[in-house]
Design a protein around this motif. Structure first.
Motif, PDB file in Angstrom:
ATOM      1  N   HIS A  96       0.840  -1.200   0.000  1.00  0.00           N
ATOM      2  CA  HIS A  96       0.000   0.000   0.000  1.00  0.00           C
ATOM      3  C   HIS A  96       0.875   1.250   0.000  1.00  0.00           C
ATOM      4  O   HIS A  96       0.673   2.172  -0.803  1.00  0.00           O
ATOM      5  N   PHE A  97       1.853   1.268   0.887  1.00  0.00           N
ATOM      6  CA  PHE A  97       2.712   2.459   0.974  1.00  0.00           C
ATOM      7  C   PHE A  97       3.583   2.609  -0.274  1.00  0.00           C
ATOM      8  O   PHE A  97       3.859   3.711  -0.723  1.00  0.00           O
ATOM      9  N   HIS A  98       3.990   1.468  -0.792  1.00  0.00           N
ATOM     10  CA  HIS A  98       4.833   1.533  -1.991  1.00  0.00           C
ATOM     11  C   HIS A  98       4.034   2.109  -3.166  1.00  0.00           C
ATOM     12  O   HIS A  98       4.536   2.908  -3.943  1.00  0.00           O
ATOM     13  N   ARG A  99       2.779   1.720  -3.286  1.00  0.00           N
ATOM     14  CA  ARG A  99       1.933   2.279  -4.349  1.00  0.00           C
ATOM     15  C   ARG A  99       1.773   3.783  -4.170  1.00  0.00           C
ATOM     16  O   ARG A  99       1.861   4.551  -5.128  1.00  0.00           O
ATOM     17  N   GLU A 100       1.567   4.195  -2.913  1.00  0.00           N
ATOM     18  CA  GLU A 100       1.385   5.625  -2.642  1.00  0.00           C
ATOM     19  C   GLU A 100       2.650   6.401  -3.038  1.00  0.00           C
ATOM     20  O   GLU A 100       2.588   7.418  -3.706  1.00  0.00           O
ATOM     21  N   LEU A 101       3.784   5.878  -2.594  1.00  0.00           N
ATOM     22  CA  LEU A 101       5.054   6.537  -2.923  1.00  0.00           C
ATOM     23  C   LEU A 101       5.245   6.596  -4.434  1.00  0.00           C
ATOM     24  O   LEU A 101       5.606   7.638  -4.990  1.00  0.00           O
ATOM     25  N   GLY A 102       4.983   5.467  -5.080  1.00  0.00           N
ATOM     26  CA  GLY A 102       5.181   5.380  -6.517  1.00  0.00           C
ATOM     27  C   GLY A 102       4.339   6.400  -7.270  1.00  0.00           C
ATOM     28  O   GLY A 102       4.811   7.042  -8.209  1.00  0.00           O
ATOM     29  N   LYS A 103       3.099   6.557  -6.845  1.00  0.00           N
ATOM     30  CA  LYS A 103       2.221   7.510  -7.519  1.00  0.00           C
ATOM     31  C   LYS A 103       2.773   8.924  -7.426  1.00  0.00           C
ATOM     32  O   LYS A 103       2.804   9.660  -8.413  1.00  0.00           O
ATOM     33  N   VAL A 104       3.216   9.288  -6.227  1.00  0.00           N
ATOM     34  CA  VAL A 104       3.749  10.639  -6.044  1.00  0.00           C
ATOM     35  C   VAL A 104       4.997  10.822  -6.896  1.00  0.00           C
ATOM     36  O   VAL A 104       5.146  11.812  -7.620  1.00  0.00           O
ATOM     37  N   MET A 105       5.881   9.860  -6.844  1.00  0.00           N
ATOM     38  CA  MET A 105       7.137   9.981  -7.588  1.00  0.00           C
ATOM     39  C   MET A 105       6.879  10.055  -9.089  1.00  0.00           C
ATOM     40  O   MET A 105       7.514  10.819  -9.809  1.00  0.00           O
TER      41      MET A 105
END
Lengths: 219, 247, 637
Positions: C502-511
């Motif tokens: 979940h957190f990795h997806r969130e980070l990925g979207k922002v990046m």
């Protein structure tokens, strides 16, 4: 060297037996001739075989081949089983390989049973003199033809004989091409020819051996 | 899309394992099988359970790390494919998908669907290389290699070391893997000087690792993601014989 | 402020590497075996370095997180490896290759390093050929080349579509040869978690055995990081799922400067994302652009199937915008051009996030067999993944995060700012500047590992011979090990309610939104705030099941993500700082009227190198001096 040697032994003995089957089938073909001709030829031929010193050597090689083929196949199978101690719960190997190739051992057992019965009926009676005695024909040869003919007029025996030629066909089909590959035959287009030759050979052998008793039965 | 996973769970090599069933919902057919397992694992975490351990890395069919038995086939129902290339469109809604680890004495289970394939590394260690030190090479075009020879070497070299050949083989034979590397190197002129030693040592190691014999069922060629031909095994047998006779 | 000394040798460009070798200190063979080197990573650079160092006589320990050294992500490079052999007689030379690479990187790398890369490319092809790499050949037996993006000569060598795999297998084989010789100890399924410094020098690592969970200490006289790229910070990337930035991030936190972290290459020819659950964007080799033509429909939101769109309604936008390079424009330019068309509403595919790569003309011209011979396995791969036959209809491709030009700052010797700590291959920042040319990554990884490091590490180790022997009993190891244990326990004990993914997806979207193909001040500032809040949320509500004393894939992911969350901040900070556009770094505020990158050499002609200071980042600048070439405006028109 030892492990590879096992496979080579299975392959070499197998190939030798394949050659023997050609000779055997050609002899069986005599049975298709009219009885008068067939009896003389068949008995003369079998006497020739029994009395030739060269054939004697070949015969011992044959017995040895059967034994070694079985023994080394057994060793190979034991190792193979050890290499795969846990079977899959679901295994659809029919989708990636031929049934015969997956079950050479099982097919081999059927053939072994056949050979034992076959030898008991012919070889033990004629060569070892076990069981009912065998008479002589008009030329004074041992009347092997009579033994064969009587067996081939026994419907149970004919059924047994002919049916077991089906696993023989499967065994030969995979065995012939596989043994040559084991011995290192790898030429790419040659392998395609080999596959067809194996199929042709296996068909001739199983149909040939399987049909002759039936024809003799109805003759 | 909904499926039922039947997955082999085993905590480590010392304990017995068994199948467990998991109903997974909210999937779609464009997901890869491994992504569906990711999805399952996220749900397991939220349910406070341990995740299913399975292997993957590149997820594009080249690293060879993924590999499980899916519904009775190595890498799933298609020929010449890796597990990571398998997508849910190959299954129907409501299907049961049985997933088992590779089975072979030489590939002991480490956990759940993960097995130890280090036997492959040890086979390579015994000669799957050309002994030329860095800095000693002659000019690349100094030794011409005909296109046919280079192509044949490349066909064999394509092996990704996934272990599907061993997994699918009824005898757990590593013959295809070993043959591919031997033929790759022994075909090329650069590999010739140590060809006999290579084939002897690698075959010996293959046998010591406890793999079975090759029965030429041909299953390995079908399951191999690179479609490496079983003719390679026959070629290895010829090379081995030659090495023993003349090597 | 740290003084960054790149230690560039004296002399003309052509003489620098030779001059360096003439002057560097040597170690006699008997002494080499007393010296222990740790190599973290077993890809092309790591395996090449470990094998070569072992051949030279050093005692080597090599680590990888995968189950075998052969899995490292070098395997995935499909298209090829460049070398200035001039086999095609088309005017290639070391100088031209050097210039192409420097220009391709938009003049943001060192002349000396880039020249050395080109200089050592030719012997590298010799080396791999001798190692048995089955490079493509002509019928007459000589090596074949093909062209690649950003250059006008044919200098790319390849082994079908498996060049990376074949090169890595050669390196892996050489590594195992040295393992057989008992000169290398291989630790597979072992992940480095931290670096141990003694008196400011790198003296070992703390690693976790991924099978048993055991935390282990390893001591050495020098530590080499060869851990690859960190584009998994975007989550969706062309990288392997396990690729991570942990080792270099830990080294950074222990004092190694991190150079140009925001320089990330977005590859133009990956397969488009098709769902939220997607874990990976598969790369289709750039070599496809040799024969494939890229286009989008001229009409917005055209509902027709590709084959139904007539020729005059297709926009071959790369050929239109860059007539001289056409479909072979460099990656950053091709990616940005695709993004521009997609954003303008011409995207194709289910999510309207792709462009077409069409082989119809190539098949008409060369025949199906030739195309199959050149790209057969790529077409097969495309069909396996998408279910579509690309011989009949065009492929759909889309830009995806790919290569990290940025990495640990290294000098000419490939040593980081921590003495005794080296970084080689993709994990360093050295040769590619702000954009890497296709088929140069296998080259750089190999050259670093095989040729450069083994000839520079002696210059450092010679002085270490007499130094005090450090063992894992040294208190520094106990201290770092304790920190590692505490870090693991902290993650396990959060026991929240959200998964690592979940957190990795969130980070990925922002990046991906703010720090990928185009960047703005506002966006980057927003991204920094968002990443900080994702990070806070991570540490208060992540949930990892299982324990640290077992094989625990969730824990591995969480440990890697914890580092990505910090690295992401640095990447945005770096992108924010660089108020110009160069190569892959495109700041929307700095573009020409035609939408091309606008470089500001007078203010930003430096390599940014960041120092970690208690959660903040301090900028150092390594000014780039161009003595031999004059930076020009990069034009591929």
């Amino acid at each position: 060297m030892s492990l590879f040697l096992r496979k080579w032994m299975v392959a070499l003995t197998g190939l030798f037996l394949c050659i023997f089957l050609v000779v055997h089938l050609s002899a069986n073909c005599i049975l298709l001739l009219p009885e008068a001709v067939a009896r003389g030829m068949y008995n003369a031929y079998s006497t020739l075989l029994r009395e030739s010193p060269l054939i004697k050597v070949v015969a011992y090689a044959l017995y040895l081949s059967i034994i070694l083929h079985v023994v080394f196949a057994l060793l190979v199978t034991i190792r193979n089983r050890r290499a795969k101690p846990t079977p899959y719960a679901v295994n659809h190997h029919g989708e990636n390989s031929q049934w015969a190739a997956q079950n050479m051992g099982l097919i081999g057992i059927f053939i072994l049973v056949f050979i034992v019965v076959h030898l008991a009926n012919f070889w033990a009676r004629i060569k070892l003199g076990m069981g009912e005695g065998v008479g002589l024909d008009a030329q004074g040869y041992v009347d092997v033809y009579a033994v064969t003919s009587s067996l081939f007029h026994n419907p149970y025996y004919v059924a047994f004989y002919s049916l077991l030629m089906i696993p023989l066909g499967f065994h030969l089909h995979h065995g012939l091409k596989s043994s040559l590959k084991t011995l290192g035959f790898y030429h790419r287009s040659g392998l395609r020819v080999l596959a067809r030759v194996s199929l042709f050979y296996a068909l001739i052998m199983s149909v040939g051996f399987g049909v002759i008793p039936i024809i003799v039965y109805f003759k | 899309m909904r499926v039922r996973f039947r997955i082999w769970r085993q905590d480590n090599a010392r304990v017995k394992g068994g199948f467990r069933d998991y109903e997974v919902d909210g999937l779609n057919e464009d997901m890869s099988l491994l992504e569906a397992l990711d999805h399952l694992n996220e749900q397991l975490v939220l349910r406070d359970e341990k995740v299913v351990a399975f292997e993957y890395d590149c997820r594009e069919g080249i690293c060879g790390q993924c590999g499980v038995f899916v519904n009775g086939r190595a890498h799933g129902p298609h020929a010449n494919m890796t597990t990571c290339q398998l997508h849910l469109r190959s299954f129907a809604d409501g299907d049961t998908i049985t997933i088992e680890p590779w089975r072979a004495a030489a590939f002991p289970v480490i956990k759940d669907l993960i097995v130890d394939r280090s036997a492959f590394d040890r086979i390579i260690r015994q000669g799957g290389y050309i002994s030329a030190k860095t800095g000693t090479a002659p000019e690349a075009n100094a030794i011409p290699v005909g296109k046919e020879v280079a192509d044949r070497a490349m066909d064999a070299a394509a092996c990704i070391g996934c272990g599907a050949c061993v997994a699918t083989c009824k005898n757990s034979s590593a013959a295809l893997f070993t043959a591919a590397k031997i033929n790759h190197l022994n075909t090329l002129p650069q590999g010739k000087p140590e060809q006999h030693r290579r084939v002897s040592d690698m075959v010996q190691q293959m046998e010591e690792e406890g793999f079975g014999h090759c029965s030429f069922t041909g299953a390995c060629e079908v399951e191999c993601p690179e479609g490496i031909s079983v003719a390679n095994i026959a070629e290895m047998n010829a090379r081995y014989l030659k090495a023993k006779l003349f090597g | 402020m740290k003084k960054l000394n790149a230690k560039i040798p004296e002399g003309k460009l052509e003489e620098k590497w030779r001059n360096y070798q003439l002057r560097s200190k040597l170690i006699n063979p008997a002494n080499k075996k007393k010296l222990n080197v740790i190599v973290v990573g077993s890809g092309l650079s790591g395996a090449g370095a470990a094998a070569t160092l072992a051949e030279l006589g050093y005692d080597v320990q090599c680590f990888c997180y995968q189950d075998s050294a052969r899995r490292a992500h070098s395997v995935a490079a499909q298209g090829g490896i460049n070398a200035a052999k001039n086999y095609q007689h088309d005017g290639d030379s070391v100088w031209r290759m050097f210039y192409d690479t420097l220009k391709g990187g938009d003049f943001r790398s060192r002349e000396a390093n880039t020249y050395r890369l080109a200089e050592l490319s030719a012997p590298l092809i010799d080396h791999f050929t001798q190692q048995g790499v089955p490079f493509a050949r002509e019928y007459g037996g000589v090596l074949v080349n093909r062209s690649f993006g950003g250059v006008q000569v044919q200098r790319t060598f390849y082994a079908r579509g498996q060049t990376g795999q074949q090169l890595l297998l050669a390196a892996y084989a050489q590594l195992y040869k040295m393992i057989r010789a008992e000169k290398v100890t291989m630790h597979t399924r072992t992940e480095m978690l931290d670096l141990v410094l003694v008196d400011g020098k790198a003296r070992g690592i703390i690693a976790r055995n991924l099978v048993t969970g055991e935390i282990q200490r390893y001591a050495a006289d020098a530590v080499v990081l060869a851990t690859g790229g960190y584009s998994r910070v975007f989550r969706l990337s062309t990288l392997a799922i396990g690729c991570n930035g942990s080792a270099i991030w830990k080294a950074h936190k222990r004092g190694a400067l991190f150079a140009a972290p925001s320089f990330t290459q977005i590859h133009p020819t990956a397969l488009p994302q098709s769902s939220e659950a997607q874990s990976k964007l598969t790369l289709m080799s750039e070599s496809l652009r040799n024969d494939g033509r890229i286009w989008v429909p001229k009409r917005k939101d055209d509902p027709r199937r590709a084959n139904d769109i007539p020729e005059d309604e297709r926009d071959y936008y790369l050929e239109r915008r860059y007539p001289s390079f056409g479909n072979l424009a460099p990656r950053d330019i091709a990616s940005r051009a695709a993004k521009e068309r997609i954003d303008a509403g011409h995207g194709v595919g289910r999510l309207k996030n792709a462009v077409y790569l069409d082989f119809r003309h190539a098949i008409e011209r060369f025949g199906l067999d030739t195309i199959r011979d050149r790209y057969g396995n790529l077409f097969t791969m495309y069909r396996k993944i998408t279910g579509v036959d690309a011989y009949r209809e065009p492929m759909q491709i889309s830009p995806a995060a790919h290569f990290s030009m940025g990495g640990l700052w290294v000098d000419y010797e490939l040593m980081t700012t921590i003495p005794g700590l080296y970084a080689i291959g993709e994990c360093n920042f050295s040769d590619h500047g702000a954009n890497r040319l296709g088929a140069n990554s296998l080259l750089q990884a190999s050259v670093d590992g095989y040729f450069i490091l083994p000839n520079t590490i002696n210059n450092y180790l010679a002085a270490e011979l007499g130094a005090e022997q450090i063992t894992t009993d040294h208190p520094a190891f106990a201290e770092v090990e304790e920190e590692v244990r505490a870090h693991i326990n902290r993650i396990l004990n959060v026991n929240g309610h959200k998964t690592v993914d979940h957190f990795h997806r969130e980070l990925g979207k922002v990046m991906w939104r703010e720090c990928a193909m185009s960047r703005t001040r506002l966006g980057l500032e927003r991204a920094i705030r968002q990443i900080e809040s994702i990070r806070e949320d991570f540490w208060s509500s992540v949930k990892v099941t299982g324990t640290g004393e077992e094989l625990n894939p969730e824990l591995e992911k969480a440990l890697r993500l914890a580092n990505f969350l910090e690295l992401g901040l640095l990447m945005c900070t770096d992108a924010l700082q660089r108020e110009e556009s160069c190569g892959a770094h495109f700041r929307e505020e700095y573009q020409t009227e035609e939408g091309e990158a606008l470089r500001v050499d007078e203010d930003y002609g430096y390599v940014s190198a960041w120092e970690y200071a208690d959660g903040t980042f301090k900028l150092h600048r390594e000014e780039l001096h161009f003595e031999f070439v004059q930076p020009t405006v990069r034009s591929y028109k």
